[in-house]
Design a protein around this motif. Structure first.
Motif, PDB file in Angstrom:
ATOM      1  N   ARG A 196       0.834  -1.205   0.000  1.00  0.00           N
ATOM      2  CA  ARG A 196       0.000   0.000   0.000  1.00  0.00           C
ATOM      3  C   ARG A 196       0.874   1.263   0.000  1.00  0.00           C
ATOM      4  O   ARG A 196       0.578   2.225  -0.705  1.00  0.00           O
ATOM      5  CB  ARG A 196      -0.939   0.012   1.187  1.00  0.00           C
ATOM      6  N   GLU A 197       1.948   1.242   0.792  1.00  0.00           N
ATOM      7  CA  GLU A 197       2.858   2.391   0.836  1.00  0.00           C
ATOM      8  C   GLU A 197       3.618   2.547  -0.479  1.00  0.00           C
ATOM      9  O   GLU A 197       3.889   3.668  -0.925  1.00  0.00           O
ATOM     10  CB  GLU A 197       3.824   2.276   2.014  1.00  0.00           C
ATOM     11  N   GLY A 213       3.761   6.137  -5.507  1.00  0.00           N
ATOM     12  CA  GLY A 213       3.795   6.277  -6.960  1.00  0.00           C
ATOM     13  C   GLY A 213       4.576   5.199  -7.679  1.00  0.00           C
ATOM     14  O   GLY A 213       4.796   5.299  -8.887  1.00  0.00           O
ATOM     15  N   TRP A 214       4.986   4.179  -6.924  1.00  0.00           N
ATOM     16  CA  TRP A 214       5.788   3.110  -7.535  1.00  0.00           C
ATOM     17  C   TRP A 214       5.103   1.761  -7.347  1.00  0.00           C
ATOM     18  O   TRP A 214       4.585   1.462  -6.292  1.00  0.00           O
ATOM     19  CB  TRP A 214       7.186   3.064  -6.907  1.00  0.00           C
ATOM     20  N   LEU A 215       5.163   0.965  -8.390  1.00  0.00           N
ATOM     21  CA  LEU A 215       4.731  -0.422  -8.340  1.00  0.00           C
ATOM     22  C   LEU A 215       5.989  -1.271  -8.384  1.00  0.00           C
ATOM     23  O   LEU A 215       6.987  -0.873  -8.985  1.00  0.00           O
ATOM     24  CB  LEU A 215       3.832  -0.736  -9.543  1.00  0.00           C
ATOM     25  N   TRP A 216       5.971  -2.401  -7.733  1.00  0.00           N
ATOM     26  CA  TRP A 216       7.169  -3.236  -7.635  1.00  0.00           C
ATOM     27  C   TRP A 216       6.848  -4.681  -8.049  1.00  0.00           C
ATOM     28  O   TRP A 216       6.800  -5.575  -7.205  1.00  0.00           O
ATOM     29  CB  TRP A 216       7.707  -3.204  -6.203  1.00  0.00           C
ATOM     30  N   PRO A 217       6.652  -4.936  -9.341  1.00  0.00           N
ATOM     31  CA  PRO A 217       6.357  -6.307  -9.756  1.00  0.00           C
ATOM     32  C   PRO A 217       7.574  -7.226  -9.592  1.00  0.00           C
ATOM     33  O   PRO A 217       8.713  -6.804  -9.730  1.00  0.00           O
ATOM     34  CB  PRO A 217       5.992  -6.154 -11.232  1.00  0.00           C
ATOM     35  N   VAL A 218       7.269  -8.479  -9.298  1.00  0.00           N
ATOM     36  CA  VAL A 218       8.307  -9.508  -9.269  1.00  0.00           C
ATOM     37  C   VAL A 218       8.617  -9.857 -10.724  1.00  0.00           C
ATOM     38  O   VAL A 218       7.719 -10.191 -11.499  1.00  0.00           O
ATOM     39  CB  VAL A 218       7.839 -10.756  -8.497  1.00  0.00           C
ATOM     40  N   VAL A 219       9.901  -9.764 -11.097  1.00  0.00           N
ATOM     41  CA  VAL A 219      10.305 -10.053 -12.480  1.00  0.00           C
ATOM     42  C   VAL A 219      11.176 -11.303 -12.602  1.00  0.00           C
ATOM     43  O   VAL A 219      11.411 -11.788 -13.697  1.00  0.00           O
ATOM     44  CB  VAL A 219      11.029  -8.845 -13.121  1.00  0.00           C
ATOM     45  N   ASP A 220      11.639 -11.799 -11.460  1.00  0.00           N
ATOM     46  CA  ASP A 220      12.468 -13.003 -11.481  1.00  0.00           C
ATOM     47  C   ASP A 220      12.350 -13.663 -10.117  1.00  0.00           C
ATOM     48  O   ASP A 220      12.246 -12.977  -9.090  1.00  0.00           O
ATOM     49  CB  ASP A 220      13.928 -12.647 -11.768  1.00  0.00           C
ATOM     50  N   THR A 221      12.367 -14.958 -10.112  1.00  0.00           N
ATOM     51  CA  THR A 221      12.290 -15.689  -8.845  1.00  0.00           C
ATOM     52  C   THR A 221      12.927 -17.063  -9.014  1.00  0.00           C
ATOM     53  O   THR A 221      13.064 -17.572 -10.128  1.00  0.00           O
ATOM     54  CB  THR A 221      10.820 -15.812  -8.376  1.00  0.00           C
ATOM     55  N   VAL A 270       8.448   0.355 -11.069  1.00  0.00           N
ATOM     56  CA  VAL A 270       7.729   0.803 -12.254  1.00  0.00           C
ATOM     57  C   VAL A 270       6.884   1.998 -11.829  1.00  0.00           C
ATOM     58  O   VAL A 270       6.124   1.915 -10.858  1.00  0.00           O
ATOM     59  CB  VAL A 270       6.831  -0.326 -12.821  1.00  0.00           C
ATOM     60  N   ALA A 271       7.032   3.108 -12.530  1.00  0.00           N
ATOM     61  CA  ALA A 271       6.248   4.306 -12.224  1.00  0.00           C
ATOM     62  C   ALA A 271       4.773   4.008 -12.475  1.00  0.00           C
ATOM     63  O   ALA A 271       4.401   3.553 -13.565  1.00  0.00           O
ATOM     64  CB  ALA A 271       6.715   5.486 -13.067  1.00  0.00           C
ATOM     65  N   GLU A 272       3.954   4.250 -11.468  1.00  0.00           N
ATOM     66  CA  GLU A 272       2.544   3.896 -11.581  1.00  0.00           C
ATOM     67  C   GLU A 272       1.856   4.606 -12.745  1.00  0.00           C
ATOM     68  O   GLU A 272       1.133   3.983 -13.515  1.00  0.00           O
ATOM     69  CB  GLU A 272       1.808   4.209 -10.277  1.00  0.00           C
ATOM     70  N   GLU A 279       6.462   3.087 -16.726  1.00  0.00           N
ATOM     71  CA  GLU A 279       7.842   2.975 -17.177  1.00  0.00           C
ATOM     72  C   GLU A 279       8.710   2.330 -16.099  1.00  0.00           C
ATOM     73  O   GLU A 279       8.622   2.672 -14.931  1.00  0.00           O
ATOM     74  CB  GLU A 279       8.399   4.352 -17.525  1.00  0.00           C
ATOM     75  N   LEU A 280       9.561   1.446 -16.549  1.00  0.00           N
ATOM     76  CA  LEU A 280      10.512   0.782 -15.679  1.00  0.00           C
ATOM     77  C   LEU A 280      11.622   1.756 -15.308  1.00  0.00           C
ATOM     78  O   LEU A 280      12.152   2.454 -16.170  1.00  0.00           O
ATOM     79  CB  LEU A 280      11.108  -0.428 -16.404  1.00  0.00           C
TER      80      LEU A 280
END
Length: 140
Positions: free
Chosen positions: A51-52, A57-65, A117-119, A123-124
């Motif tokens: 939520r924070e 203004g940033w999203l943090w998708p998982v791109v590798d695991t 990623v900017a919400e 953009e990454l």
């Protein structure tokens, strides 16, 4: 960061019946849920949970695991899941270890990599945003 206890957290979980297969062994995909529970606890420690993140203004998708299964987890087993911040400069890399709570045996290791990623623009960012460093209390 690995040696600094401020950047780690442990959560204790009991393996529920709905997470196991007919043999009583945890289905492999559920390990990522355990990682997620520990990651949420770790990020909350720095007041930068999902939520924070979104509010900043940033999203943090998982791109590798990755996950490495060393020993099976089973129904009603109590485990400790440790999440540790490993890297923050250009991405957020978190390492995980799962331990049997009774014996202390390490059963699983893994990691996730998230990028900023900017919400608004989607953009990454190739550099982690300042808010991450602020919340973690480290310098870029």
């Amino acid at each position: 960061m690995l040696s600094d206890p401020r950047f780690s957290v442990e959560v204790e979980l009991s393996i529920p019946f709905h997470d196991v297969d007919a043999m009583g062994v945890v289905w492999h995909g559920n390990y990522f849920r355990y990682f997620e529970i520990a990651r949420e606890a770790l990020l909350a420690k720095f007041n930068y949970g999902y939520r924070e993140m979104k509010a900043s203004g940033w999203l943090w998708p998982v791109v590798d695991t990755r996950v490495k299964y060393r020993a099976a987890l089973t129904f009603e087993q109590t485990v400790r899941v440790r999440a540790t911040v490993e890297e923050v400069e250009n991405r957020l890399r978190i390492a995980y270890q799962i331990f049997d709570a009774k014996s202390g045996q390490r059963t699983t290791t893994g990691y996730t990599i998230q990028v900023a990623v900017a919400e608004g623009s989607q953009e990454l960012s190739f550099v982690s945003p300042e808010i991450l460093f602020e919340r973690l209390g480290v310098k870029p």
